[in-house]
Design a protein around this motif. Structure first.
Motif, PDB file in Angstrom:
ATOM      1  N   PRO A 153      27.956  36.131  41.688  1.00 49.95           N
ATOM      2  CA  PRO A 153      28.323  37.470  40.740  1.00 49.95           C
ATOM      3  C   PRO A 153      29.046  38.393  41.764  1.00 49.95           C
ATOM      4  O   PRO A 153      29.538  39.562  41.749  1.00 49.95           O
ATOM      5  CB  PRO A 153      27.052  38.549  39.786  1.00 49.95           C
ATOM      6  CG  PRO A 153      26.347  37.030  39.983  1.00 49.95           C
ATOM      7  CD  PRO A 153      26.715  36.225  41.132  1.00 49.95           C
ATOM      8  N   GLY A 154      28.682  38.399  42.647  1.00 53.40           N
ATOM      9  CA  GLY A 154      29.234  39.168  43.758  1.00 53.40           C
ATOM     10  C   GLY A 154      28.095  39.409  44.760  1.00 53.40           C
ATOM     11  O   GLY A 154      27.135  39.462  44.693  1.00 53.40           O
ATOM     12  N   PRO A 155      28.170  39.883  46.340  1.00 54.53           N
ATOM     13  CA  PRO A 155      27.406  39.993  47.262  1.00 54.53           C
ATOM     14  C   PRO A 155      26.690  41.183  46.927  1.00 54.53           C
ATOM     15  O   PRO A 155      25.178  41.210  46.994  1.00 54.53           O
ATOM     16  CB  PRO A 155      28.035  40.659  48.136  1.00 54.53           C
ATOM     17  CG  PRO A 155      29.766  41.191  47.715  1.00 54.53           C
ATOM     18  CD  PRO A 155      29.660  39.971  46.563  1.00 54.53           C
ATOM     19  N   ASN A 156      27.081  42.152  46.033  1.00 63.48           N
ATOM     20  CA  ASN A 156      26.390  43.235  45.243  1.00 63.48           C
ATOM     21  C   ASN A 156      25.158  43.237  44.255  1.00 63.48           C
ATOM     22  O   ASN A 156      25.107  44.081  43.105  1.00 63.48           O
ATOM     23  CB  ASN A 156      26.577  44.956  45.413  1.00 63.48           C
ATOM     24  CG  ASN A 156      27.439  45.548  46.642  1.00 63.48           C
ATOM     25  OD1 ASN A 156      26.533  45.039  47.587  1.00 63.48           O
ATOM     26  ND2 ASN A 156      28.132  45.970  46.831  1.00 63.48           N
TER      27      ASN A 156
ATOM     28  N   ALA B 117      23.487  44.912  40.771  1.00 65.91           N
ATOM     29  CA  ALA B 117      23.934  45.341  39.616  1.00 65.91           C
ATOM     30  C   ALA B 117      23.456  44.493  38.547  1.00 65.91           C
ATOM     31  O   ALA B 117      23.268  45.988  37.585  1.00 65.91           O
ATOM     32  CB  ALA B 117      24.999  44.951  40.158  1.00 65.91           C
ATOM     33  N   PHE B 118      22.761  44.339  39.464  1.00 65.26           N
ATOM     34  CA  PHE B 118      21.869  43.169  38.101  1.00 65.26           C
ATOM     35  C   PHE B 118      20.545  45.125  37.246  1.00 65.26           C
ATOM     36  O   PHE B 118      20.495  44.319  35.912  1.00 65.26           O
ATOM     37  CB  PHE B 118      21.146  41.876  37.758  1.00 65.26           C
ATOM     38  CG  PHE B 118      20.324  41.862  37.111  1.00 65.26           C
ATOM     39  CD1 PHE B 118      20.744  41.553  35.934  1.00 65.26           C
ATOM     40  CD2 PHE B 118      18.312  41.875  37.517  1.00 65.26           C
ATOM     41  CE1 PHE B 118      19.937  40.741  34.789  1.00 65.26           C
ATOM     42  CE2 PHE B 118      17.522  41.334  36.610  1.00 65.26           C
ATOM     43  CZ  PHE B 118      18.119  40.690  35.454  1.00 65.26           C
ATOM     44  N   LEU B 119      20.134  45.071  38.489  1.00 70.73           N
ATOM     45  CA  LEU B 119      19.207  46.413  38.404  1.00 70.73           C
ATOM     46  C   LEU B 119      19.550  47.072  37.584  1.00 70.73           C
ATOM     47  O   LEU B 119      18.843  47.451  36.494  1.00 70.73           O
ATOM     48  CB  LEU B 119      18.339  46.498  39.722  1.00 70.73           C
ATOM     49  CG  LEU B 119      17.776  45.036  40.199  1.00 70.73           C
ATOM     50  CD1 LEU B 119      16.806  45.852  41.804  1.00 70.73           C
ATOM     51  CD2 LEU B 119      16.246  44.779  39.591  1.00 70.73           C
TER      52      LEU B 119
ATOM     53  N   LYS C 276      18.505  38.298  45.791  1.00 73.25           N
ATOM     54  CA  LYS C 276      18.744  39.849  46.684  1.00 73.25           C
ATOM     55  C   LYS C 276      19.775  39.336  47.569  1.00 73.25           C
ATOM     56  O   LYS C 276      20.503  40.352  47.306  1.00 73.25           O
ATOM     57  CB  LYS C 276      18.063  39.520  47.463  1.00 73.25           C
ATOM     58  CG  LYS C 276      16.211  39.973  46.456  1.00 73.25           C
ATOM     59  CD  LYS C 276      15.447  41.306  47.720  1.00 73.25           C
ATOM     60  CE  LYS C 276      14.375  41.309  46.409  1.00 73.25           C
ATOM     61  NZ  LYS C 276      13.717  42.382  47.127  1.00 73.25           N
ATOM     62  N   ASP C 277      20.357  38.445  48.039  1.00 75.51           N
ATOM     63  CA  ASP C 277      21.883  38.020  48.368  1.00 75.51           C
ATOM     64  C   ASP C 277      22.740  37.922  46.976  1.00 75.51           C
ATOM     65  O   ASP C 277      23.759  37.824  47.298  1.00 75.51           O
ATOM     66  CB  ASP C 277      22.140  36.841  49.786  1.00 75.51           C
ATOM     67  CG  ASP C 277      21.940  35.179  48.551  1.00 75.51           C
ATOM     68  OD1 ASP C 277      21.776  34.976  47.046  1.00 75.51           O
ATOM     69  OD2 ASP C 277      22.579  34.171  49.245  1.00 75.51           O
ATOM     70  N   GLY C 278      22.435  37.997  45.939  1.00 80.10           N
ATOM     71  CA  GLY C 278      23.457  38.171  44.964  1.00 80.10           C
ATOM     72  C   GLY C 278      23.638  36.567  44.150  1.00 80.10           C
ATOM     73  O   GLY C 278      24.678  36.426  43.290  1.00 80.10           O
ATOM     74  N   ILE C 279      23.068  35.506  44.598  1.00 84.96           N
ATOM     75  CA  ILE C 279      23.662  34.618  44.149  1.00 84.96           C
ATOM     76  C   ILE C 279      22.032  34.035  42.922  1.00 84.96           C
ATOM     77  O   ILE C 279      21.259  34.170  43.598  1.00 84.96           O
ATOM     78  CB  ILE C 279      23.382  33.547  45.515  1.00 84.96           C
ATOM     79  CG1 ILE C 279      24.528  33.632  46.157  1.00 84.96           C
ATOM     80  CG2 ILE C 279      23.989  31.798  44.728  1.00 84.96           C
ATOM     81  CD1 ILE C 279      25.843  33.171  45.781  1.00 84.96           C
TER      82      ILE C 279
END
Length: 95
Positions: free
Chosen positions: A34-37, A41-43, A4-7
């Motif tokens: 891929p960045g903090p969000n 962004a994936f969802l 959930k932290d984007g990693i």
């Protein structure tokens, strides 16, 4: 796995066939960033087209020509390219 932290967390196991038919097993963990969000962004299907990848491969083989690889701790530095559906990275050995 994408946290959930984007990693993104990698856990890879593969067998490589080397020149001459030698088999080398590799296992590595690593991180995608891929960045903090990235989770949101994936969802939403809006991940950035490119982002970095870092890995830490180890190797195992019994083939005489590649026994030196059993002593290697490697570090991989690269990039994920979603536009071209590719991953590329350089792998560097610490002997």
């Amino acid at each position: 796995m994408l946290r959930k932290d984007g990693i993104g967390v990698l856990d890879v196991r593969a067998t490589m066939e080397m020149q001459g038919g030698a088999l080398v097993y590799t296992a590595y963990t690593g991180l995608l960033d891929p960045g903090p969000n990235a989770y949101e962004a994936f969802l939403n299907g809006t991940l950035p087209p490119r982002f970095r990848i870092r890995t830490a491969p180890r190797f195992q083989t019994s083939h005489a020509d590649y026994l030196w690889m059993n002593r290697v701790q490697a570090y991989g530095v690269g990039e994920v390219d979603l536009t071209n559906a590719s991953v590329s990275y350089g792998v560097y050995a610490a002997l």
